[in-house]
Design an enzyme around this catalytic site. Structure first.
Site, PDB file in Angstrom:
ATOM      1  N   ASP A 146       1.321  -5.394  -0.508  1.00  0.00           N
ATOM      2  CA  ASP A 146       0.424  -4.486  -1.213  1.00  0.00           C
ATOM      3  C   ASP A 146      -1.025  -4.920  -1.022  1.00  0.00           C
ATOM      4  OD1 ASP A 146      -0.775  -2.732  -2.973  1.00  0.00           O
ATOM      5  OD2 ASP A 146      -0.053  -3.744  -4.784  1.00  0.00           O
ATOM      6  N   ASP A 200      -4.847   1.185   0.302  1.00  0.00           N
ATOM      7  CA  ASP A 200      -3.815   0.606  -0.559  1.00  0.00           C
ATOM      8  C   ASP A 200      -2.430   0.938  -0.021  1.00  0.00           C
ATOM      9  OD1 ASP A 200      -2.135  -0.221  -2.573  1.00  0.00           O
ATOM     10  OD2 ASP A 200      -3.290   0.677  -4.196  1.00  0.00           O
TER      11      ASP A 200
END
Length: 395
Positions: free
Chosen positions: A121, A283
């Site tokens: 992430d 992201d």
């Protein structure tokens, strides 16, 4: 005297030049997509979309709070902070089975003697795992630090646990004393994927400063040849995380770079969507693209054949699936057109649903740019030169 992460990386890179021949080659981690936001018949699951939107809101709220704690100031893109439930003692029953929804990209790692899949992430900075995944008592190199962590999620509760350090193996690399947070409650409802490995900068980490994000640990220990990693995400198979260098075979043409400020904590860049200027946080932890509702409305209303509608409190756009609209993002002067498979993430009442959505009261005045864009590009995250590189992904 404490050195910044950039100073440390610069020193490591300079020192590494003398022993470059001894460094391992860049390594690749194959990634698997966990779950989608659609049902089996390709219908958008708005309940799952709402859950991910809530989880992302609370994720960024927590990261902005971390930024304030770590730096003593508010983030320059701060919009508002949500009214979170603050359980400072980390106790109490926490039901987090519906959090996360497994909407990330997972690959294999090993901490000590425990092997598992974990989601990578770029929108967070800590490594956390579900209970009964990492077993510190089985590892001679494991150390319990007696530091705790606490992370908020979309239902206003928190996941808490202890921070350990242990040897990490990933993609052929090995680093010592890497921090891992072992949760006492399950926070990812996915049998195959059991945790999150954050790859943002230390300014937004929840862990105390002495516990580096895992990739920073790889860099400091001179395990990787370069302080660089590269995501190439594809619909279906072939998605990879390349560590320690750049794989030129993953993209077409040349990389175009934009500077990032590591003191901001996030991989943020100025960009454009259909010509409109935006601030964008890249992201890999988001399946679709979220933006401030007024900005998204401005984009949608100018798109031919797209009808705005509201579902779950968010603004969406619907269009005839046989006539996909033009949707492009621009970074570093290079345009990326979202193709037929990226411009929509599912169907609703016989129409396709646009892969951007608007939300009120986002914690940051920025767009969260996820998979729908990332499936069109190969993106290089360069911690050594504080920049991101973008190029169209190869076929």
């Amino acid at each position: 005297m404490q050195l910044s992460i950039q100073a440390i990386i610069g020193f490591v890179v300079a020192a590494g030049l003398a022993v470059a021949s001894e460094l391992p080659s860049p390594m690749t981690v194959n990634l698997e997509r966990r779950k989608m936001l659609v049902t089996k018949n390709d219908t958008v699951d708005f309940k799952a979309v709402r859950k991910q939107a809530n989880a992302l809101n609370y994720k960024y709220d927590k990261l902005l709070r971390n930024f304030r704690k770590n730096t003593g100031r508010d983030h320059p893109l701060l919009h508002l902070l949500l009214d979170l439930i603050d359980k400072r003692d980390g106790k109490g029953d926490v039901d987090l089975d519906d959090i996360g929804e497994g909407q990330l990209w997972a690959g294999d790692v090993q901490f000590g003697q425990s092997k598992f899949k974990i989601d990578f992430d770029t929108g967070s900075a800590d490594t956390l795992v579900n209970p009964f995944v990492y077993f510190p008592h089985r590892s001679k190199s494991s150390r319990k630090t007696h530091h705790t962590f606490s992370t908020a999620y979309g239902d206003g509760t928190t996941a808490s646990g202890f921070i350990y350090t242990d040897d990490l193996k990933i993609g052929g690399y090995k680093a010592k004393d890497v921090a891992i947070g072992l949760s006492v409650t399950k926070f990812i409802n996915d049998e195959d994927n059991q945790g999150i490995a954050g790859m943002s900068f230390p300014a937004v980490q929840s862990f105390p400063k002495k516990f580096d994000p895992f990739f920073v640990a790889l860099v400091k220990q001179k395990v990787v040849p370069e302080p660089v990693f590269q995501f190439t995400l594809k619909r279906g198979s072939g998605s990879t995380l390349h560590l320690g260098g750049i794989d030129n075979s993953r993209f077409q043409g040349e990389l175009s770079y934009v500077d990032v400020n590591p003191e901001d904590g996030f991989w943020i860049s100025e960009g454009k969507v259909n010509g409109k200027k935006i601030d964008a946080c890249i992201d890999t932890g988001s399946s679709i693209i979220f933006g401030p509702i007024d900005e998204v409305r401005e984009v949608i209303t100018k798109m031919d054949g797209v009808t705005p509608f509201t579902a779950g409190g968010a603004l969406h756009g619907a269009f005839d699936c046989s006539k996909p609209p033009k949707l492009d993002f621009e970074f570093a002067g290079q345009k990326f057109n979202l193709g037929e498979n990226q411009v929509s993430f599912g169907k609703y009442q016989g129409q396709c649903v646009l892969s951007i959505m608007g939300q009120k009261n986002l914690p940051m005045n920025a767009w969260v740019v996820g998979d729908s864009f990332l499936q069109t590009a190969s993106v290089v995250f360069d911690m050594g030169k504080n920049r991101m590189g973008f190029a169209p992904s190869s076929n």
